[in-house]
Design an enzyme around this catalytic site. Structure first.
Site, short mmCIF file in Angstrom:
data_model
loop_
_atom_site.label_atom_id
_atom_site.label_comp_id
_atom_site.label_asym_id
_atom_site.label_seq_id
_atom_site.Cartn_x
_atom_site.Cartn_y
_atom_site.Cartn_z
N PRO A 16 57.84 26.44 10.22
CA PRO A 16 58.23 26.81 9.21
C PRO A 16 57.88 25.92 7.70
CG PRO A 16 60.28 25.01 10.19
CD PRO A 16 58.53 25.51 10.78
N GLU A 41 62.44 27.93 6.06
CA GLU A 41 63.78 27.45 5.74
C GLU A 41 64.42 28.65 4.64
OE1 GLU A 41 66.83 23.50 4.32
OE2 GLU A 41 64.37 24.44 3.40
N CYS A 114 63.31 18.87 5.99
CA CYS A 114 62.31 18.76 4.77
C CYS A 114 62.99 17.95 3.89
CB CYS A 114 63.00 20.46 4.32
SG CYS A 114 62.55 20.38 2.39
N GLY A 214 50.11 16.54 11.64
CA GLY A 214 48.48 16.35 12.37
C GLY A 214 47.95 17.67 11.78
#
Length: 505
Positions: A16, A41, A114, A214
């Site tokens: 997201p 989101e 977040c 990553g």
């Protein structure tokens, strides 16, 4: 999980991303090989106000806010692979939103990672990490309240013990999977990823763990995805920035040239009338250090999808797409039943389009409705206007005697939208509307109907001025409705490319 439900084991997902995870990017990621795609989101308070609309022109399902903004758009192609991520801090509101979208998505995810202020200031996102009781309440409410899988995405806590304790508590709520971004909420992409935390979490629980974070150091190509999976011990991998920069990272045949990726993305944006500023933002993210190149400057200067198509030499694709979409609109409108009354909440609606040629030059439905309201000693009609962002079309609702009326069809100008609303009101009330050939109702005096006054010449001149003004308004509205596209533009010849996937209708 029940048969037929989405599996989170051994998958690669588009993470997201705010302003990135809209429909065009999600479809592009699926094209290139992503197994699952997350939307950006979306905040529960805003989504709870939306109503679900089947968009027959675009062949999508839209969740539309009261101000007519499309908050979430999806389509059949991604239905069994799109995960709806919400920002929430309230179990009841979370369930309301989940039930609103559950028939159109494969799973629901709660954002608990977040760190941005727009999310945390409402107690959402990473702010939930300090409130395990609320996390448990939200997830249990969703797991027991909807028929699709429920997941969540977290960041790690300051200690490994705290992190494992939280994830075990999350597992007990019955969620189908948990995504772990291997950074603390205070850390940013420049900080090293804590692969050892993700690995410890994966060993501590039995549900699938999806590794995230990553993109900067560990995953640059498709071949790196499996190495990242092994380094974290996770069941699955979720990619954000690596996919945003070049979505062909999901393809084992890639990476593909950035020009191709951007063109494929832009075709989806045009096909689904994505908001131009959102399209431009995503293209600029793909350009990265080339954003100041001649192409980058042209993209930054563009204000419409038509202008963006010119930057990439896709004028002909844009033109053909607009023609096909307009043909669908016309077909749907011609096949509608104009006299069928449908209640939309407290609003009486009909599929009515205002056709100016059906009325004398000096007579309009609004005039008849005003005269009727005066005759009935009612307050004069009140008109409310909204404008649709994707094509700048208008829709009006008229209120008379505390009842509301609206046409379901959108008009190219404010004036026509009000006339269409007046027509609906008159037809529901069974009152004449002044069309040519209609029997004289006596609502409008003979002088007005025939357009004759003592100063006939003066009125004729005035009528010509108003007609000219109407034409200018209609022309201006028509231009606005075309999104700024220049019909006279002639697209250059484009060389054929072999091995390219075509986006078709």
């Amino acid at each position: 999980m029940a048969a037929g439900r989405l599996s989170f084991s051994n998958i690669t997902a588009l993470a997201p991303m705010v302003r990135v995870g809209t429909l065009p990017m999600r479809l592009l990621a699926l094209d290139y090989g992503a197994d699952v795609v997350y939307c950006e989101e979306l905040i529960d308070i805003k989504m709870a106000q939306c109503h679900r609309v089947v968009n027959e022109v675009l062949e999508t399902v839209d969740f539309v806010a009261p101000d007519e903004r499309v908050m979430f758009r999806t389509c059949e192609r991604e239905k069994d692979r799109v995960i709806f991520q919400m920002g929430t801090a309230d179990p009841d509101r979370a369930l309301t939103v989940a039930r609103l979208v559950e028939k159109d998505v494969a799973a629901v995810d709660v954002n608990m990672g977040c760190p941005k202020e727009y999310s945390t200031k409402g107690g959402m996102g990473a702010a939930l990490l300090s409130d395990p009781d609320k996390i448990e309440a939200i997830l249990k409410k969703l797991v027991t309240g909807v028929s699709i899988p429920v997941t969540c995405k977290i960041r790690i806590l300051p200690s490994l013990e705290e992190t494992i304790s939280l994830v075990r508590r999350i597992e007990e709520t019955g969620v189908a999977a948990v995504a772990v971004h291997g950074r603390l909420k205070e850390e940013r992409p420049r900080h090293p990823l804590h692969c050892d935390y993700i690995q410890a979490v994966a060993r501590a629980v039995s549900i699938p763990v999806i590794a995230n974070g990553g993109s900067l150091d560990l995953v640059k190509t498709n071949g790196d995805i499996e190495e990242f999976r092994r380094a974290t011990g996770a069941s699955s991998v979720m990619l954000a920035r690596a996919a945003m920069w070049n979505a062909s990272v999901f393809s084992d045949q890639g990476p593909f040239p950035l020009e191709r990726v951007m063109e494929d993305y832009l075709k989806y944006a045009i096909r689904y009338t994505n908001h131009a500023f959102n399209t431009k933002y995503c293209l600029c993210q793909m350009l990265r250090d080339k954003v100041e190149s001649p192409l980058g400057k042209q993209v930054q200067a563009a204000q419409t999808n038509a202008e963006l198509s010119e930057a990439y030499g896709l004028q002909e694709f844009y033109r053909l797409t607009q023609e096909r979409l307009q043909a669908r609109r016309d077909a749907l409108q011609s096949g509608s039943q104009p006299d069928r009354l449908v209640m939309d909440g407290d609003v009486a609606t009909m599929a009515v389009k205002f056709e100016r040629r059906e009325y004398p030059p000096h007579i309009t439905p609004k005039m008849f409705l005003l005269e009727w309201s005066r005759k009935e000693k009612l307050e004069q009609p009140q008109y409310e206007m909204v404008q649709r962002s994707q094509d700048r079309a208008f829709q009006s609702t008229v209120t008379l005697a505390e009842k509301r009326y609206r046409s379901t069809l959108w008009e190219k100008s404010k004036k026509f939208a009000e006339q269409a609303a007046a027509v609906v009101c008159l037809r529901v009330l069974g009152v004449p509307e002044g069309r040519i050939g209609e029997e004289d109702s006596g609502l409008v005096c003979k002088r007005k109907r025939e357009g004759k006054t003592n100063g006939a010449a003066e009125e004729e001149a005035s009528k010509k001025r108003h007609t000219a003004a109407d034409l200018r308004q209609e022309t201006d509205s028509s231009k606005a409705g075309n999104g700024g596209r220049h019909a006279a533009d002639t697209p250059p010849e484009q060389p054929q490319r072999s091995g390219r996937a075509r986006i078709s209708f």
